[in-house]
Design a protein around this motif. Structure first.
Motif, PDB file in Angstrom:
ATOM      1  N   VAL A  86      38.644  47.006  10.381  1.00  0.00           N
ATOM      2  CA  VAL A  86      37.614  48.021  10.600  1.00  0.00           C
ATOM      3  C   VAL A  86      36.802  48.263   9.334  1.00  0.00           C
ATOM      4  O   VAL A  86      35.581  48.448   9.385  1.00  0.00           O
ATOM      5  CB  VAL A  86      38.253  49.340  11.070  1.00  0.00           C
ATOM      6  N   GLY A  87      37.481  48.285   8.186  1.00  0.00           N
ATOM      7  CA  GLY A  87      36.842  48.690   6.934  1.00  0.00           C
ATOM      8  C   GLY A  87      35.529  47.998   6.612  1.00  0.00           C
ATOM      9  O   GLY A  87      34.506  48.668   6.403  1.00  0.00           O
ATOM     10  N   PRO A  88      35.493  46.654   6.549  1.00  0.00           N
ATOM     11  CA  PRO A  88      34.239  45.980   6.190  1.00  0.00           C
ATOM     12  C   PRO A  88      33.101  46.247   7.173  1.00  0.00           C
ATOM     13  O   PRO A  88      31.944  46.401   6.768  1.00  0.00           O
ATOM     14  CB  PRO A  88      34.639  44.498   6.196  1.00  0.00           C
ATOM     15  N   VAL A  89      33.422  46.318   8.466  1.00  0.00           N
ATOM     16  CA  VAL A  89      32.388  46.597   9.467  1.00  0.00           C
ATOM     17  C   VAL A  89      31.829  47.996   9.276  1.00  0.00           C
ATOM     18  O   VAL A  89      30.612  48.214   9.278  1.00  0.00           O
ATOM     19  CB  VAL A  89      32.956  46.441  10.897  1.00  0.00           C
ATOM     20  N   LEU A  90      32.709  48.952   9.074  1.00  0.00           N
ATOM     21  CA  LEU A  90      32.274  50.329   8.898  1.00  0.00           C
ATOM     22  C   LEU A  90      31.517  50.503   7.585  1.00  0.00           C
ATOM     23  O   LEU A  90      30.541  51.265   7.522  1.00  0.00           O
ATOM     24  CB  LEU A  90      33.491  51.252   8.938  1.00  0.00           C
TER      25      LEU A  90
END
Length: 211
Positions: free
Chosen positions: A192-196
């Motif tokens: 999730v982190g990189p997309v967010l």
């Protein structure tokens, strides 16, 4: 009121939040393991080592207990936003606190840690179970309200008259939902982190804080 008189209330509130989190996590874990229809409030109370009455003091049922995890996450984000240095630009602070909750180290392609797998299973449960949808809507509203208040405090505005904090809370919530959905549906699994982080970067450019 003196600082000493304030302290016990703060401690009680923290204890209440800790209990809410423990009950919510126990509910999610049992529903993921056994299925929604196969879990009772009595089961949850037993696993959490509390009485059914204690559970009922916090939640009306399983759906509210599960949705509470989302509200608690946003309360933590709001608390952390208030604690960031006052000189830090608003969107730098928002990105830092949001990614600290939703982000984390990227998993190797095709691999997931047990913690990441439990998180995915819990989110899939919330998205797929019809009985949860009403509580999720209420949880989203409460979460956005809490975050909007923290944004308003940080920029020194009045949330009753200034729409900017509410707009920021709404778009950050939407970005988080889109990032989670993308992470769940991607093959192989995507962190999730990189997309967010990418979404928040785009929002920061187009939704600058008022000067």
């Amino acid at each position: 009121m003196t600082p000493d008189a304030d302290a016990p209330l703060g401690l009680r509130e923290r204890k209440k939040r800790e209990t809410r989190v423990a009950l919510s996590r126990a509910t999610i874990r049992l529903c993921v393991e056994r299925g929604w229809e196969n879990v009772t409030v009595e089961d949850i109370a037993a696993v959490a080592n509390v009485s059914v009455r204690t559970f009922r003091n916090y939640f009306s049922g399983k759906a509210e207990a599960i949705a509470a995890s989302h509200v608690e996450r946003m309360l933590r984000i709001a608390d952390e936003l208030r604690a960031r240095p006052a000189t830090e630009p608003l969107w730098d602070a928002i990105t830092g606190v949001v990614l600290a909750e939703f982000g984390g180290p990227a998993e190797p392609a095709g691999a997931e840690s047990p913690q990441a797998r439990r998180w995915r299973d819990g989110v899939r449960l919330m998205l797929a179970e019809p009985a949860l949808q009403g509580e999720i809507v209420k949880a989203n509203a409460a979460a956005q309200g809490a975050f909007a208040e923290a944004v308003a405090e940080r920029i020194g505005s009045d949330p009753a008259h200034d729409v900017y904090p509410k707009l920021v809370a709404a778009v950050v919530g939407a970005a988080s939902s889109v990032a989670v959905e993308h992470s769940l549906t991607a093959e192989p699994p995507t962190a999730v982190g990189p997309v967010l982080a990418e979404m928040l970067e785009r929002l920061a450019v187009g939704l600058r804080a008022p000067s």
